[in-house]
Design a protein around this motif. Structure first.
Motif, short mmCIF file in Angstrom:
data_model
loop_
_atom_site.label_atom_id
_atom_site.label_comp_id
_atom_site.label_asym_id
_atom_site.label_seq_id
_atom_site.Cartn_x
_atom_site.Cartn_y
_atom_site.Cartn_z
N PRO A 39 48.58 65.71 13.75
CA PRO A 39 48.36 66.64 12.64
C PRO A 39 47.65 65.95 11.47
O PRO A 39 47.77 64.74 11.28
N LYS A 40 46.88 66.73 10.74
CA LYS A 40 46.18 66.20 9.56
C LYS A 40 47.19 65.90 8.47
O LYS A 40 48.23 66.53 8.37
N GLU A 41 46.85 64.94 7.63
CA GLU A 41 47.69 64.56 6.50
C GLU A 41 47.20 65.29 5.25
O GLU A 41 46.13 65.88 5.23
N ALA A 42 48.00 65.17 4.19
CA ALA A 42 47.63 65.77 2.91
C ALA A 42 46.35 65.11 2.39
O ALA A 42 46.03 63.98 2.75
N LYS A 43 45.67 65.82 1.53
CA LYS A 43 44.43 65.30 0.96
C LYS A 43 44.71 63.98 0.24
O LYS A 43 45.71 63.84 -0.43
N GLY A 44 43.83 63.04 0.42
CA GLY A 44 44.00 61.73 -0.19
C GLY A 44 44.68 60.72 0.71
O GLY A 44 44.72 59.53 0.40
N GLN A 45 45.24 61.17 1.83
CA GLN A 45 45.88 60.27 2.79
C GLN A 45 44.86 59.89 3.88
O GLN A 45 43.85 60.56 4.05
N ALA A 46 45.16 58.84 4.60
CA ALA A 46 44.27 58.39 5.68
C ALA A 46 44.16 59.47 6.76
O ALA A 46 45.15 60.10 7.10
N ASN A 47 42.95 59.68 7.26
CA ASN A 47 42.75 60.69 8.30
C ASN A 47 42.79 60.06 9.70
O ASN A 47 42.22 60.58 10.63
N TYR A 48 43.47 58.92 9.82
CA TYR A 48 43.61 58.25 11.11
C TYR A 48 44.94 57.50 11.16
O TYR A 48 45.58 57.29 10.14
N VAL A 49 45.33 57.13 12.37
CA VAL A 49 46.53 56.33 12.61
C VAL A 49 46.11 55.14 13.46
O VAL A 49 45.28 55.28 14.35
N THR A 85 46.70 60.34 28.50
CA THR A 85 47.14 61.68 28.14
C THR A 85 46.36 62.11 26.91
O THR A 85 45.84 61.28 26.16
N ARG A 86 46.30 63.42 26.69
CA ARG A 86 45.58 63.95 25.52
C ARG A 86 46.59 64.27 24.43
O ARG A 86 47.64 64.85 24.70
N LYS A 146 42.47 53.17 16.92
CA LYS A 146 42.36 53.90 15.65
C LYS A 146 42.15 55.35 16.04
O LYS A 146 41.09 55.72 16.58
N ILE A 147 43.17 56.18 15.80
CA ILE A 147 43.18 57.55 16.30
C ILE A 147 42.97 58.51 15.14
O ILE A 147 43.74 58.53 14.18
N GLN A 148 41.93 59.32 15.24
CA GLN A 148 41.61 60.28 14.19
C GLN A 148 42.58 61.44 14.23
O GLN A 148 42.93 61.95 15.29
N ARG A 149 43.01 61.87 13.06
CA ARG A 149 43.91 63.02 12.94
C ARG A 149 43.11 64.33 13.04
O ARG A 149 41.96 64.38 12.62
N GLY A 150 43.73 65.35 13.61
CA GLY A 150 43.11 66.66 13.69
C GLY A 150 42.12 66.83 14.82
O GLY A 150 41.49 67.87 14.94
N VAL A 151 41.98 65.82 15.65
CA VAL A 151 41.04 65.87 16.78
C VAL A 151 41.80 65.53 18.05
O VAL A 151 42.57 64.58 18.07
N GLU A 152 41.59 66.30 19.10
CA GLU A 152 42.25 66.00 20.37
C GLU A 152 41.55 64.80 21.00
O GLU A 152 40.32 64.80 21.16
N VAL A 153 42.34 63.78 21.33
CA VAL A 153 41.79 62.55 21.91
C VAL A 153 42.59 62.15 23.15
O VAL A 153 43.73 62.57 23.31
N GLU A 154 41.99 61.32 23.98
CA GLU A 154 42.66 60.81 25.16
C GLU A 154 43.08 59.37 24.88
O GLU A 154 42.25 58.55 24.48
N VAL A 155 44.37 59.08 25.06
CA VAL A 155 44.91 57.74 24.83
C VAL A 155 45.81 57.36 26.00
O VAL A 155 46.28 58.22 26.74
N PRO A 156 46.06 56.07 26.17
CA PRO A 156 47.02 55.66 27.21
C PRO A 156 48.40 56.25 26.91
O PRO A 156 48.77 56.44 25.74
#
Length: 81
Positions: A24-34, A19-20, A44-54
């Motif tokens: 949401p992006k985090e505040a400045k200074g926080q990690a830009n991935y989960v 699924t895609r 490792k999923i980047q925030r603010g970018v639409e990605v396809e994951v299981p």
């Protein structure tokens, strides 16, 4: 017949059902991935970018967000006491 630990196991359906999502992006200074994992596979999923994951990873992230919201609500009630 038993499989040896070194042999590849059967294909798991959760790898095929994707699924895609867009986190949401985090505040400045926080990690830009989960980072999320399922059955030993780490994503490792980047925030603010639409990605396809299981779908299993999307569900894990949904449950994590619900737990975070519940914890925040509880923290607010404790602070009021």
């Amino acid at each position: 017949m038993k499989q040896k630990a070194t042999e590849a196991g059967p294909q798991l359906s959760w790898k095929e059902d994707k699924t895609r999502i867009k986190l949401p992006k985090e505040a400045k200074g926080q990690a830009n991935y989960v980072i999320a994992s399922c059955n030993g596979v780490v994503y490792k999923i980047q925030r603010g970018v639409e990605v396809e994951v299981p779908k299993a990873i999307a569900e894990i992230l949904e449950h994590a967000e619900a737990a975070r919201e519940e914890a925040d609500a509880y923290a607010e009630t404790v602070e009021q006491v």
